[in-house]
Design an enzyme around this catalytic site. Sequence first.
Site, PDB file in Angstrom:
ATOM      1  N   HIS A   1       0.840  -1.204   0.000  1.00 39.00           N
ATOM      2  CA  HIS A   1       0.000   0.000   0.000  1.00 39.00           C
ATOM      3  C   HIS A   1       0.882   1.265   0.000  1.00 39.00           C
ATOM      4  O   HIS A   1       0.750   2.123  -0.881  1.00 39.00           O
ATOM      5  CB  HIS A   1      -0.917  -0.017   1.222  1.00 39.00           C
ATOM      6  CG  HIS A   1      -1.841   1.161   1.308  1.00 39.00           C
ATOM      7  ND1 HIS A   1      -3.153   1.099   0.921  1.00 39.00           N
ATOM      8  CD2 HIS A   1      -1.641   2.439   1.725  1.00 39.00           C
ATOM      9  CE1 HIS A   1      -3.718   2.284   1.093  1.00 39.00           C
ATOM     10  NE2 HIS A   1      -2.824   3.118   1.589  1.00 39.00           N
ATOM     11  N   GLU A   2       1.773   1.349   0.959  1.00 39.59           N
ATOM     12  CA  GLU A   2       2.611   2.552   1.054  1.00 39.59           C
ATOM     13  C   GLU A   2       3.546   2.655  -0.152  1.00 39.59           C
ATOM     14  O   GLU A   2       3.841   3.749  -0.629  1.00 39.59           O
ATOM     15  CB  GLU A   2       3.399   2.568   2.370  1.00 39.59           C
ATOM     16  CG  GLU A   2       2.532   2.499   3.639  1.00 39.59           C
ATOM     17  CD  GLU A   2       1.367   3.486   3.665  1.00 39.59           C
ATOM     18  OE1 GLU A   2       1.468   4.557   3.034  1.00 39.59           O
ATOM     19  OE2 GLU A   2       0.340   3.174   4.312  1.00 39.59           O
TER      20      GLU A   2
ATOM     21  N   HIS B   1       1.764   4.445  -2.872  1.00 39.86           N
ATOM     22  CA  HIS B   1       1.871   5.903  -2.674  1.00 39.86           C
ATOM     23  C   HIS B   1       3.266   6.369  -3.093  1.00 39.86           C
ATOM     24  O   HIS B   1       3.423   7.405  -3.737  1.00 39.86           O
ATOM     25  CB  HIS B   1       1.673   6.259  -1.192  1.00 39.86           C
ATOM     26  CG  HIS B   1       0.243   6.216  -0.724  1.00 39.86           C
ATOM     27  ND1 HIS B   1      -0.750   6.971  -1.294  1.00 39.86           N
ATOM     28  CD2 HIS B   1      -0.358   5.524   0.287  1.00 39.86           C
ATOM     29  CE1 HIS B   1      -1.903   6.746  -0.653  1.00 39.86           C
ATOM     30  NE2 HIS B   1      -1.690   5.862   0.306  1.00 39.86           N
TER      31      HIS B   1
ATOM     32  N   GLU C   1      -4.632   7.689  -3.262  1.00 38.52           N
ATOM     33  CA  GLU C   1      -5.092   6.428  -2.681  1.00 38.52           C
ATOM     34  C   GLU C   1      -5.359   5.385  -3.776  1.00 38.52           C
ATOM     35  O   GLU C   1      -5.250   4.183  -3.517  1.00 38.52           O
ATOM     36  CB  GLU C   1      -6.350   6.693  -1.846  1.00 38.52           C
ATOM     37  CG  GLU C   1      -6.768   5.567  -0.934  1.00 38.52           C
ATOM     38  CD  GLU C   1      -5.819   5.283   0.232  1.00 38.52           C
ATOM     39  OE1 GLU C   1      -4.840   6.028   0.403  1.00 38.52           O
ATOM     40  OE2 GLU C   1      -6.062   4.301   0.949  1.00 38.52           O
TER      41      GLU C   1
HETATM   42 ZN    ZN Z   1      -3.175   5.201   1.686  1.00 38.55          ZN
END
Ligand code: ZN
Length: 501
Positions: free
Chosen positions: A264-265, A268, A294
């Site tokens: 997830h990170e 980003h 996101e």
């Molecule tokens: Zn996020």
Amino acid sequence: MDRDTAENRLYELWGEITDLEAAEQLLEWDQETHMPAGAQAGRGKTLATLAGLKHRLLSAPELREALAACEEAAEPGSALAAQVRWARRDVDRAVKVPETLERELAEAKSRALAVWIEARRDSDFERFVPEIERLVELRRQEAAAIDPGAPAYDVLLDLFEPGSSEAGLVPLFEELRRELGPLVRAVAESGVEIDESPALGHFPEPAQKCLGLEIAAEIGFDFESGRLDLAPHPFCVGIAQGDVRLTWRYQDDDFRPALFGILHEMGHGLYEQGLPGEWRRTPAGRAMSLGIHESQSRMWENLVGRSRGFWQWALPRFQAAFPGEAERTVEALWPALHTVKPSPIRVEADEATYNLHVLVRFELERALFAGQLQPAELGAAWDDLYQEVLGIRPGDAAEGVLQDVHWAHGVFGYFPTYTLGNLMSAQLYAAAERDLGDLDAAFARGEFAPLLGWLREKIHHPAGFQEPDELIERASGKSLDTADLLAHLRRTAEAVYPLVV
Ligand code: ZN
């Protein structure tokens, strides 16, 4: 001032603002990762000084002059027009919100955060009510200062997702509720339990970190320009060109929080690393939409990281990292990555129920800012809405209305960006697959570059030079809707719960 002089002056002054922000972000990253506890008060003062300096630079006459000259010169639709639009947004906010209100907000936030920590510990919503009352009131005043003609909640939504509005979000959430509600209920009522044991075991921290680093690097995250550190809450911050920091946390007995958190990170972080370097210190060179941001994290976490193809590629690496946990097959593991189960806590929610958690918060925020709900009534309204939407009732306030930190930070209008990100991720992924062919098969061969290249071209490089809705429309051929996310969730649920949905 001629056009070139004004433009150069704007970028020069904006560069100083960007550098101050980088210093702020580095200190905030440090605060979450390495800072000794005793430094708290001193760090607070340093950050307040930086915030004051930034406010001074944003409202300085020379910046406003250069900006006005650029506005005069910019042709509609040009790159300069995008630059001045984002600059104007930040400058107006700095100029229009009175400093006294800024200070009151900062003080109310820090007090509310301290009270929230205790209220959550004791599961005592009553104690938090005066804080949230104050914060809603101050945010109302702030919204009125920014745009007295617009509804307060719309002004707040637009701060996080430029161009979004309550009226635009309502139909999206209504569709999600109509379609996902029955799906989630059918699974819950069927009593079918997925065997999650393939996700459980013994996973030493160093091996979890090595695996996360290896996978992120092979996907394309550049560790020469980034790093990964432990923190209580995972986050990503793009500090400057060539400096993108990811954080992670782990559980010894379940590999999912660490691995999916890192993916997830990393999503980003890939976005931050893909922003156009030559524009990094200008208003439009930044990531401007939280929804778009996101969408990048959710894509790598859910659509890539939970796919069969990804696991065909990743399983040998997983087995090498955890020799004691090597007896796993993709077929046994895959359902454990796709369980559907209503639970009270948003950050632990599965892909299918997640957006229903967001919907609850959106409904409550709307009602709060419309004056239809008083802050004191939030706790009961929260529980009722969970019952209605997810079919469960939180056991207490800690598990209910007090679970998220956002409201304690005085942040209202942020939650919907999580769902926007999910919708965008599915829509972009479907478009990428139309352009690139079978992505699952590519992942099985360890080929992530085609998808990353597509995202670089369509999303990362345009940065703030296109509006968020324009980015989505150009990349996917349609404006944002729920079809691709719903199709993905339905397909997955049908595979995991074949006789149920
Ligand atoms: Zn996020």
